[in-house]
Design a protein around this motif. Structure first.
Motif, PDB file in Angstrom:
ATOM      1  N   THR A 139      30.285  31.937  38.938  1.00  0.00           N
ATOM      2  CA  THR A 139      30.246  33.315  38.453  1.00  0.00           C
ATOM      3  C   THR A 139      31.066  34.253  39.348  1.00  0.00           C
ATOM      4  OG1 THR A 139      28.133  33.644  39.608  1.00  0.00           O
ATOM      5  CG2 THR A 139      28.033  33.037  37.286  1.00  0.00           C
ATOM      6  N   SER A 140      31.151  33.940  40.640  1.00  0.00           N
ATOM      7  CA  SER A 140      31.970  34.755  41.550  1.00  0.00           C
ATOM      8  C   SER A 140      33.437  34.671  41.166  1.00  0.00           C
ATOM      9  CB  SER A 140      31.781  34.289  42.998  1.00  0.00           C
ATOM     10  OG  SER A 140      30.469  34.513  43.442  1.00  0.00           O
ATOM     11  N   ILE A 141      33.899  33.453  40.882  1.00  0.00           N
ATOM     12  CA  ILE A 141      35.297  33.276  40.483  1.00  0.00           C
ATOM     13  C   ILE A 141      35.566  33.991  39.162  1.00  0.00           C
ATOM     14  CG2 ILE A 141      37.001  31.589  39.692  1.00  0.00           C
ATOM     15  CD1 ILE A 141      36.603  31.688  42.731  1.00  0.00           C
ATOM     16  N   MET A 142      34.640  33.893  38.216  1.00  0.00           N
ATOM     17  CA  MET A 142      34.825  34.564  36.931  1.00  0.00           C
ATOM     18  C   MET A 142      34.897  36.075  37.120  1.00  0.00           C
ATOM     19  SD  MET A 142      32.255  32.232  34.575  1.00  0.00           S
ATOM     20  CE  MET A 142      32.695  33.025  33.021  1.00  0.00           C
ATOM     21  N   ALA A 143      34.092  36.612  38.019  1.00  0.00           N
ATOM     22  CA  ALA A 143      34.110  38.049  38.285  1.00  0.00           C
ATOM     23  C   ALA A 143      35.420  38.462  38.965  1.00  0.00           C
ATOM     24  CB  ALA A 143      32.918  38.437  39.157  1.00  0.00           C
ATOM     25  N   VAL A 144      35.858  37.669  39.939  1.00  0.00           N
ATOM     26  CA  VAL A 144      37.117  37.958  40.632  1.00  0.00           C
ATOM     27  C   VAL A 144      38.286  37.881  39.650  1.00  0.00           C
ATOM     28  CG1 VAL A 144      38.751  37.073  42.345  1.00  0.00           C
ATOM     29  CG2 VAL A 144      36.324  37.242  42.905  1.00  0.00           C
ATOM     30  N   ALA A 145      38.248  36.893  38.755  1.00  0.00           N
ATOM     31  CA  ALA A 145      39.315  36.736  37.761  1.00  0.00           C
ATOM     32  C   ALA A 145      39.425  37.981  36.885  1.00  0.00           C
ATOM     33  CB  ALA A 145      39.047  35.508  36.896  1.00  0.00           C
ATOM     34  N   ALA A 146      38.290  38.481  36.418  1.00  0.00           N
ATOM     35  CA  ALA A 146      38.297  39.683  35.586  1.00  0.00           C
ATOM     36  C   ALA A 146      38.790  40.892  36.383  1.00  0.00           C
ATOM     37  CB  ALA A 146      36.902  39.941  35.028  1.00  0.00           C
TER      38      ALA A 146
END
Length: 209
Positions: A139-146
């Motif tokens: 979820t951290s990577i998904m948030a950083v990606a956005a």
């Protein structure tokens, strides 16, 4: 293999990776295609690389984690030198008969690899169970990606002109941001499969205590 030899290997492998990344960063700064774009692109590289150097003694990650983190540092730095749309990647693009340069997709996929060290840190520090650490990494990577896609849009608007277009790197694809975020997520999932197999929290916890 003696204890001294093992200790030497632990030190030398991260050092080799650090020297390699440093060399690529120095090379990328020599006559970049767009100096303004290079500066904007190299900032996130330094924001990750420098803290890794500073914190090495306090929390040395596993060799697998350092290897995975180095992939994005190198790919992104190469993209900063040429701009992602213009990296010499024709051999692959022609192989899949693509109309756009897909080098940026590989770079986005590799940023997902940072889910591995996030999960490793949380599990080795015993902040949570390994499965929850892995979920947090994803979820951290998904948030950083956005968040990064928003920053790209903001910078492109601010810089304008060719520099803004090259930094955005959409290459005419209206779904570029969504595809980039998907690549980040898939990279995270791939690295977490490796995390589940290697289980670095079982072997390295004692090093940081």
């Amino acid at each position: 293999m003696t204890t001294k030899t093992i200790s030497s290997l632990r030190v030398s492998f991260p050092l080799i990776l650090a020297l390699l990344v440093t060399a690529v960063i120095v090379w990328s700064g020599i006559n970049p295609a767009f100096p303004q774009v290079w500066l904007a692109e190299i900032i996130p590289v330094l924001l990750l690389f420098i803290p890794l150097l500073i914190t090495y003694r306090r929390f040395p990650f596993s060799h697998a984690a350092y290897s995975l983190m180095s992939v994005w540092l190198i790919l992104h730095t190469i993209g900063a030198h040429y701009t992602f749309a213009n990296v010499p990647f024709d051999w692959f693009n022609q192989h899949i008969d693509a109309e756009r340069n897909h080098f940026d997709r590989f770079a986005h996929f590799s940023i997902g690899f940072y889910a591995f060290p996030i999960a490793e840190f949380l599990s080795r520090k015993k902040y949570c169970k390994p499965w929850l650490a892995a979920l947090f990494g994803l979820t951290s990577i998904m948030a950083v990606a956005a968040g990064y896609e928003i920053i790209e849009w903001w910078y492109a608007e601010l810089a304008g002109g060719d520099a803004g277009i090259e930094f955005l790197g959409s290459q005419g694809d209206i779904w570029d941001a969504q595809k980039d975020m998907l690549a980040d997520t898939l990279g995270a999932l791939a690295s977490l499969v490796a995390f589940a197999i290697l289980k670095p929290y079982r072997h390295l916890t004692a090093i940081t205590h």
